[in-house]
Design a protein around this motif. Structure first.
Motif, mmCIF file in Angstrom:
data_model
loop_
_atom_site.group_PDB
_atom_site.id
_atom_site.type_symbol
_atom_site.label_atom_id
_atom_site.label_comp_id
_atom_site.label_asym_id
_atom_site.label_seq_id
_atom_site.Cartn_x
_atom_site.Cartn_y
_atom_site.Cartn_z
ATOM 1 N N ALA A 1 2.417 113.148 24.752
ATOM 2 C CA ALA A 1 3.216 112.470 25.773
ATOM 3 C C ALA A 1 2.865 110.995 25.812
ATOM 4 O O ALA A 1 1.840 110.558 25.283
ATOM 5 C CB ALA A 1 2.962 113.112 27.134
ATOM 6 N N SER A 2 3.736 110.233 26.478
ATOM 7 C CA SER A 2 3.476 108.801 26.623
ATOM 8 C C SER A 2 2.517 108.564 27.781
ATOM 9 O O SER A 2 2.338 109.398 28.663
ATOM 10 C CB SER A 2 4.782 108.047 26.852
ATOM 11 N N LEU A 3 1.913 107.379 27.759
ATOM 12 C CA LEU A 3 0.883 107.047 28.741
ATOM 13 C C LEU A 3 1.106 105.643 29.267
ATOM 14 O O LEU A 3 1.465 104.736 28.512
ATOM 15 C CB LEU A 3 -0.495 107.105 28.076
ATOM 16 N N GLU A 4 0.894 105.470 30.549
ATOM 17 C CA GLU A 4 0.826 104.134 31.122
ATOM 18 C C GLU A 4 -0.281 104.114 32.162
ATOM 19 O O GLU A 4 -0.265 104.900 33.113
ATOM 20 C CB GLU A 4 2.141 103.697 31.763
ATOM 21 N N LEU A 5 -1.233 103.241 31.986
ATOM 22 C CA LEU A 5 -2.315 103.041 32.946
ATOM 23 C C LEU A 5 -2.083 101.713 33.655
ATOM 24 O O LEU A 5 -1.893 100.683 33.018
ATOM 25 C CB LEU A 5 -3.678 103.034 32.239
ATOM 26 N N ARG A 6 -2.164 101.755 34.967
ATOM 27 C CA ARG A 6 -1.820 100.581 35.748
ATOM 28 C C ARG A 6 -3.021 99.687 36.031
ATOM 29 O O ARG A 6 -4.143 100.181 36.226
ATOM 30 C CB ARG A 6 -1.176 101.003 37.068
ATOM 31 N N CYS A 7 -2.740 98.404 36.081
ATOM 32 C CA CYS A 7 -3.773 97.420 36.390
ATOM 33 C C CYS A 7 -3.117 96.246 37.095
ATOM 34 O O CYS A 7 -2.134 95.682 36.607
ATOM 35 C CB CYS A 7 -4.458 96.936 35.117
ATOM 36 N N ASN A 8 -3.668 95.872 38.234
ATOM 37 C CA ASN A 8 -3.242 94.671 38.931
ATOM 38 C C ASN A 8 -4.440 93.758 39.122
ATOM 39 O O ASN A 8 -5.546 94.220 39.356
ATOM 40 C CB ASN A 8 -2.629 95.007 40.288
ATOM 41 N N TYR A 9 -4.214 92.485 39.024
ATOM 42 C CA TYR A 9 -5.317 91.539 39.122
ATOM 43 C C TYR A 9 -5.003 90.511 40.194
ATOM 44 O O TYR A 9 -3.850 90.315 40.598
ATOM 45 C CB TYR A 9 -5.564 90.843 37.781
ATOM 46 N N SER A 10 -6.044 89.854 40.631
ATOM 47 C CA SER A 10 -5.908 88.752 41.578
ATOM 48 C C SER A 10 -6.685 87.572 41.016
ATOM 49 O O SER A 10 -7.896 87.659 40.817
ATOM 50 C CB SER A 10 -6.460 89.141 42.950
ATOM 51 N N TYR A 11 -5.934 86.512 40.719
ATOM 52 C CA TYR A 11 -6.568 85.299 40.210
ATOM 53 C C TYR A 11 -5.574 84.170 40.311
ATOM 54 O O TYR A 11 -4.404 84.353 40.018
ATOM 55 C CB TYR A 11 -7.022 85.489 38.757
ATOM 56 N N ILE B 1 -5.785 98.008 19.370
ATOM 57 C CA ILE B 1 -6.200 99.025 18.420
ATOM 58 C C ILE B 1 -5.782 100.403 18.914
ATOM 59 O O ILE B 1 -5.415 100.575 20.078
ATOM 60 C CB ILE B 1 -7.716 98.985 18.186
ATOM 61 N N LYS B 2 -5.821 101.366 18.022
ATOM 62 C CA LYS B 2 -5.560 102.771 18.331
ATOM 63 C C LYS B 2 -4.158 102.998 18.886
ATOM 64 O O LYS B 2 -3.927 103.978 19.604
ATOM 65 C CB LYS B 2 -6.592 103.319 19.325
ATOM 66 N N GLY B 3 -3.225 102.107 18.583
ATOM 67 C CA GLY B 3 -1.848 102.293 19.004
ATOM 68 C C GLY B 3 -1.546 101.893 20.437
ATOM 69 O O GLY B 3 -0.458 102.175 20.946
ATOM 70 N N PHE B 4 -2.477 101.243 21.103
ATOM 71 C CA PHE B 4 -2.273 100.800 22.477
ATOM 72 C C PHE B 4 -1.587 99.438 22.528
ATOM 73 O O PHE B 4 -1.743 98.618 21.628
ATOM 74 C CB PHE B 4 -3.606 100.715 23.220
ATOM 75 N N ARG C 1 -0.261 100.808 27.736
ATOM 76 C CA ARG C 1 0.678 101.865 27.348
ATOM 77 C C ARG C 1 0.340 102.388 25.960
ATOM 78 O O ARG C 1 -0.239 101.680 25.121
ATOM 79 C CB ARG C 1 2.115 101.339 27.341
ATOM 80 N N LYS C 2 0.739 103.643 25.765
ATOM 81 C CA LYS C 2 0.664 104.234 24.439
ATOM 82 C C LYS C 2 1.790 105.234 24.341
ATOM 83 O O LYS C 2 1.972 106.059 25.247
ATOM 84 C CB LYS C 2 -0.687 104.918 24.190
ATOM 85 N N ASP D 1 -8.018 110.413 22.760
ATOM 86 C CA ASP D 1 -7.867 109.294 23.698
ATOM 87 C C ASP D 1 -8.503 109.589 25.057
ATOM 88 O O ASP D 1 -8.589 108.696 25.906
ATOM 89 C CB ASP D 1 -6.383 108.964 23.904
ATOM 90 N N ALA D 2 -8.928 110.808 25.291
ATOM 91 C CA ALA D 2 -9.572 111.143 26.557
ATOM 92 C C ALA D 2 -10.840 110.319 26.713
ATOM 93 O O ALA D 2 -11.744 110.374 25.878
ATOM 94 C CB ALA D 2 -9.905 112.626 26.598
ATOM 95 N N ALA D 3 -10.890 109.532 27.777
ATOM 96 C CA ALA D 3 -12.003 108.601 27.990
ATOM 97 C C ALA D 3 -11.792 107.895 29.320
ATOM 98 O O ALA D 3 -10.854 108.187 30.065
ATOM 99 C CB ALA D 3 -12.075 107.575 26.861
#
Lengths: 116, 112
Positions: free
Chosen positions: B17-27, B60-63, B77-78, B85-87
């Motif tokens: 399946a596809s993957l999306e991990l979210r990240c928001n930053y403040s700067y 790397i690794k298709g990300f 995303r991947k 990829d479990a980590a």
């Protein structure tokens, strides 16, 4: 990529003793090394930054007399936890970088410290 | 001050399946942005980084990750995940000085 090692990988000590953790860059010269601390299920928190041959710069709230950092050569930095207490138990991670801030930091595998 | 938020502590996806991990930053200024992966017994490994230029960054690794300034986001995303990829995945922001500020991480679980 470049390789950074840490020794030991795991250490258990009694309260009140001192523990030294080594961080080595194996195939490059690290002008800057960083020490992080990671609590379970938490982020890495920067403790200090050290440049070879100069005193480490500690982050706010990190006791420099408790966490002694030495960066005597371009391939070795040591972190000594003095008079360790159970609250010092944590995962300590170092990273090393050659050159300026745009360059990649390479991370060691970490050292698990348990203070009884 | 810089900060990084990873809103998902755990994510579970099926292999393939596809993957999306979210990240928001403040700067306040243009940040340096990173994604790292941490596997048990391994050091953090850099997956990709954004300093400037093309906002879609290949790693790397298709990300891949996309920097969206308007949303202060840098989601990873991947298209098709593998069991390996479990980590734990960490998003981080750097301010051009020596410091890198890490998010709290997202643990990725893969279902067979």
């Amino acid at each position: 990529g470049a390789v950074v090692s840490q020794h030991p990988s795991r250490v258990i000590c009694k309260s009140g003793t001192s523990v030294k953790i080594e961080c080595r860059s194996l195939d490059f010269q690290a002008t800057t090394m960083f020490w992080y601390r990671q609590f379970p299920k938490q982020s890495l928190m920067l403790m200090a930054t050290s440049n070879e041959g100069s005193k480490a710069t500690y982050e706010q709230g990190v006791e420099k007399d408790k966490f002694l950092i030495n960066h005597a050569s371009l391939t070795l930095s040591t972190l000594t936890v003095t008079s360790a207490h159970p609250e010092d138990s944590s995962f300590y991670i170092c990273s090393a970088r050659y050159g300026g801030a745009n360059n990649e930091q390479f991370f060691g595998p970490g050292t698990r410290l348990t203070v009884l | 001050a810089q900060s990084v938020t990873q809103p998902d502590i755990h994510i579970t996806v099926s292999e393939g399946a596809s993957l999306e991990l979210r990240c928001n930053y403040s700067y306040g200024a243009t940040p340096y942005l990173f994604w790292y992966v941490q596997s048990p017994g391994q050091g953090l490994q850099l997956l990709l980084k954004y300093f400037s230029g093309d906002t879609l960054v290949q790693g790397i690794k298709g990300f891949e990750a996309e920097f969206k300034r308007s949303q202060s986001s840098f989601n990873l995303r991947k298209p098709s995940v593998h069991w390996s990829d479990a980590a734990e995945y960490f998003c981080a922001v750097g301010a051009g000085d020596d410091k890198i500020i890490f998010g709290k991480g997202t643990r990725l679980h893969i279902l067979p």
